[in-house]
Write an enzyme that holds these catalytic residues in place. Structure first.
Site, PDB file in Angstrom:
ATOM      1  N   ASP A  95      -7.919   3.930   0.542  1.00  0.00           N
ATOM      2  CA  ASP A  95      -7.133   4.191   1.753  1.00  0.00           C
ATOM      3  C   ASP A  95      -8.041   4.720   2.858  1.00  0.00           C
ATOM      4  OD1 ASP A  95      -5.191   4.749   3.626  1.00  0.00           O
ATOM      5  OD2 ASP A  95      -3.979   5.992   2.288  1.00  0.00           O
ATOM      6  N   ARG A  97      -3.599  -0.517   5.186  1.00  0.00           N
ATOM      7  CA  ARG A  97      -4.098  -1.603   4.336  1.00  0.00           C
ATOM      8  C   ARG A  97      -3.163  -2.793   4.227  1.00  0.00           C
ATOM      9  NH1 ARG A  97      -5.320   2.128  -0.705  1.00  0.00           N
ATOM     10  NH2 ARG A  97      -3.532   3.146   0.259  1.00  0.00           N
ATOM     11  N   CYS A 157       0.868  -1.177   0.000  1.00  0.00           N
ATOM     12  CA  CYS A 157       0.000   0.000   0.000  1.00  0.00           C
ATOM     13  C   CYS A 157       0.907   1.229   0.000  1.00  0.00           C
ATOM     14  CB  CYS A 157      -1.003  -0.015   1.146  1.00  0.00           C
ATOM     15  SG  CYS A 157      -0.308   0.235   2.792  1.00  0.00           S
TER      16      CYS A 157
END
Length: 164
Positions: A127, A17, A11
């Protein structure tokens, strides 16, 4: 460094994440027979600093799923991590597009985490950073939904003869 053939989740900062994805995949692979069970899972970020703690909401969302990621510390993606990866799993197309700009040798198998879901499914995982707790739960649930399709993809990758 992880053994060749690890799974690398990517990420941006490696604090939301990708640590969640790492925890979920590690948990899912532990329940699989070999050759899936021994696969290592590692996470990193395309803009990560070294050693930052995972966000509290990520820890809480994962704790609800029975997985503890509180000990995770961020790391930037490296050529070494890419070189040894069986598969690199990105959260967004932007992450996938960034990797070739950063490294000379590219991963053989670079996918979106949700790439193998049915065609009409959203492929990117947004996100949640800075958002409410519910976004972190949504993020986790989007990953959980993709895991069976990823397990099937890993089986195919492991079944390929070496050098293909």
């Amino acid at each position: 460094m992880p053994a060749p053939g690890h799974i690398l989740t990517i990420c941006t900062a490696n604090i939301c994440r990708s640590p969640m994805a790492e925890g979920l995949l590690r948990h899912a692979l532990a329940a699989q027979p070999s050759p899936l069970k021994p696969l290592r899972v590692v996470s990193a970020g395309v803009a990560a600093r070294t050693g930052e703690m995972v966000t509290e909401y990520s820890v809480q969302a994962m704790k609800k799923a029975g997985i503890d990621i509180s000990g995770h510390r961020s790391q930037p993606i490296t050529q070494e991590l890419i070189d040894g990866a069986l598969a690199v799993l990105c959260m967004t197309e932007a992450h996938r597009a960034t990797i070739p700009l950063m490294f000379e040798r590219l991963p053989k198998n670079i996918f979106l985490f949700r790439e193998f879901l049915p065609e009409n499914a959203e492929k990117e995982i947004a996100d949640p950073y800075g958002g409410p707790y519910k976004l972190y739960e949504l993020c986790r649930d989007e990953m959980v939904e993709a895991i069976p399709s990823l397990i099937e993809q890993f089986k195919k990758l492991l079944a390929r003869p070496a050098g293909r």
